[in-house]
Design an enzyme around this catalytic site. Structure first.
Site, PDB file in Angstrom:
ATOM      1  N   GLU A   1      -0.704 -10.640   3.504  1.00  5.41           N
ATOM      2  CA  GLU A   1      -0.446  -9.768   4.650  1.00  5.41           C
ATOM      3  C   GLU A   1      -0.746 -10.497   5.959  1.00  5.41           C
ATOM      4  O   GLU A   1       0.019 -10.409   6.928  1.00  5.41           O
ATOM      5  CB  GLU A   1      -1.294  -8.497   4.548  1.00  5.41           C
ATOM      6  CG  GLU A   1      -0.842  -7.553   3.457  1.00  5.41           C
ATOM      7  CD  GLU A   1      -1.782  -6.388   3.229  1.00  5.41           C
ATOM      8  OE1 GLU A   1      -1.361  -5.416   2.582  1.00  5.41           O
ATOM      9  OE2 GLU A   1      -2.949  -6.453   3.694  1.00  5.41           O
TER      10      GLU A   1
ATOM     11  N   LYS B   1      -7.216   7.160   9.444  1.00  9.26           N
ATOM     12  CA  LYS B   1      -7.499   5.717   9.519  1.00  9.26           C
ATOM     13  C   LYS B   1      -7.947   5.269  10.910  1.00  9.26           C
ATOM     14  O   LYS B   1      -8.431   4.153  11.072  1.00  9.26           O
ATOM     15  CB  LYS B   1      -6.253   4.911   9.114  1.00  9.26           C
ATOM     16  CG  LYS B   1      -5.686   5.263   7.743  1.00  9.26           C
ATOM     17  CD  LYS B   1      -6.673   4.993   6.641  1.00  9.26           C
ATOM     18  CE  LYS B   1      -6.038   5.017   5.253  1.00  9.26           C
ATOM     19  NZ  LYS B   1      -5.431   6.299   4.903  1.00  9.26           N
TER      20      LYS B   1
ATOM     21  N   LYS C   1      -7.984  -4.430   6.667  1.00 16.20           N
ATOM     22  CA  LYS C   1      -6.947  -4.314   5.663  1.00 16.20           C
ATOM     23  C   LYS C   1      -7.417  -4.999   4.379  1.00 16.20           C
ATOM     24  O   LYS C   1      -8.389  -5.730   4.398  1.00 16.20           O
ATOM     25  CB  LYS C   1      -5.635  -4.959   6.160  1.00 16.20           C
ATOM     26  CG  LYS C   1      -5.027  -4.214   7.357  1.00 16.20           C
ATOM     27  CD  LYS C   1      -3.807  -4.895   7.933  1.00 16.20           C
ATOM     28  CE  LYS C   1      -2.773  -5.264   6.911  1.00 16.20           C
ATOM     29  NZ  LYS C   1      -2.336  -4.092   6.095  1.00 16.20           N
ATOM     30  N   GLY C   2      -6.725  -4.738   3.303  1.00 17.54           N
ATOM     31  CA  GLY C   2      -7.064  -5.399   2.055  1.00 17.54           C
ATOM     32  C   GLY C   2      -7.573  -4.481   0.973  1.00 17.54           C
ATOM     33  O   GLY C   2      -7.993  -4.954  -0.084  1.00 17.54           O
ATOM     34  N   GLY C   3      -7.524  -3.169   1.213  1.00 18.87           N
ATOM     35  CA  GLY C   3      -7.942  -2.243   0.171  1.00 18.87           C
ATOM     36  C   GLY C   3      -7.106  -2.387  -1.095  1.00 18.87           C
ATOM     37  O   GLY C   3      -7.583  -2.147  -2.196  1.00 18.87           O
ATOM     38  N   GLY C   4      -5.849  -2.808  -0.906  1.00 18.67           N
ATOM     39  CA  GLY C   4      -4.974  -3.038  -2.049  1.00 18.67           C
ATOM     40  C   GLY C   4      -5.025  -4.457  -2.571  1.00 18.67           C
ATOM     41  O   GLY C   4      -4.342  -4.786  -3.549  1.00 18.67           O
TER      42      GLY C   4
ATOM     43  N   THR D   1       1.334   3.717   2.237  1.00 19.71           N
ATOM     44  CA  THR D   1       2.164   3.999   3.411  1.00 19.71           C
ATOM     45  C   THR D   1       3.316   3.006   3.496  1.00 19.71           C
ATOM     46  O   THR D   1       4.448   3.379   3.825  1.00 19.71           O
ATOM     47  CB  THR D   1       1.321   3.959   4.698  1.00 19.71           C
ATOM     48  OG1 THR D   1       0.150   4.758   4.521  1.00 19.71           O
ATOM     49  CG2 THR D   1       2.112   4.499   5.879  1.00 19.71           C
TER      50      THR D   1
ATOM     51  N   GLY E   1       0.815  -1.205   0.000  1.00 22.28           N
ATOM     52  CA  GLY E   1       0.000   0.000   0.000  1.00 22.28           C
ATOM     53  C   GLY E   1       0.844   1.249   0.000  1.00 22.28           C
ATOM     54  O   GLY E   1       2.081   1.195   0.065  1.00 22.28           O
TER      55      GLY E   1
END
Length: 219
Positions: free
Chosen positions: A103, A121, A94-97, A31, A29
């Protein structure tokens, strides 16, 4: 500070968490990418890294950082990754990408999980961000019906295939009161690879970028 400047600040702060002479896990991601760019400056301090996605592996290699197969590593000292949402209890979505499965595997093997995120966030209740669920393609319709029974509105992430060859259902409309319980319930649906709730293995430390600098939050 802008949101991107906050991400850069937490990436620099995360470098201070990196032990010498170890192998670390690196997430996926925007960041995490800032962290990789900073890691490239101290690449001789570490033995190498395990990547949570092909994109991360490619970026690590571009900085001359050795990328190792997780099967050749017993334990990682540190895992650094971002979050789409995180609570004060260190539970995350998590997992937007789209890299949630790898992960989650890398996080499970890591002794310490440091989450790097900007202040947008941090939430009191998970679920405003749609919950990603990685699904075996042939089970997509069945899993969608089961997720709807849990009160969510699943939507296929169009035109996207994970590094594992699967599809993602993004589940809208959830207010996740008990993320540990829901993580287990969704993972028990046949055809689900895993879901984007990181509650059973939460972060150990949150480095939160704010307009006043980087805050450290522990559960």
């Amino acid at each position: 500070m802008t949101q991107d400047e906050m991400k850069q600040a937490v990436a620099r702060a995360a470098i201070e968490q990196v032990p010498s002479g170890c192998i670390i896990g690196v997430g996926t991601g925007s960041t995490a990418n800032h962290f990789i760019n900073e890691l490239g400056k101290i690449k001789n301090k570490i033995e190498g890294a395990v990547a949570s996605s092909e994109a991360t592996a490619n970026l690590l290699r571009s900085h001359g950082i050795a990328v190792l197969d997780l099967n050749s590593v017993d334990q990682l000292e540190l895992y650094v990754d971002g979050a789409d949402e995180i609570t004060h209890n260190m539970h995350m979505i998590k997992g937007g990408g789209g890299a949630l499965t790898r992960e989650k595997i890398v996080a499970a093997v890591s002794r310490k999980f440091v989450c790097v995120a900007d202040e947008t966030k941090l939430v009191d209740l998970l679920g405003k961000f749609p919950l990603p669920v990685e699904v075996i393609p042939m089970a997509r319709s069945y899993v969608s019906r089961e997720l709807a029974k849990l009160g969510g509105q699943p939507k296929l992430r169009a035109g996207f295939t994970t590094d594992n060859g699967n599809v993602i259902l993004d589940v809208h409309g959830l207010s996740i009161m008990n993320p540990v319980e829901l993580e287990g319930i969704i993972n028990q649906i046949t055809g689900v690879v895993t879901n984007g709730l990181f509650a059973r293995r939460p972060a150990d430390l949150l480095l939160l970028g704010t307009s006043n600098g980087v805050r450290q939050i522990r559960a």
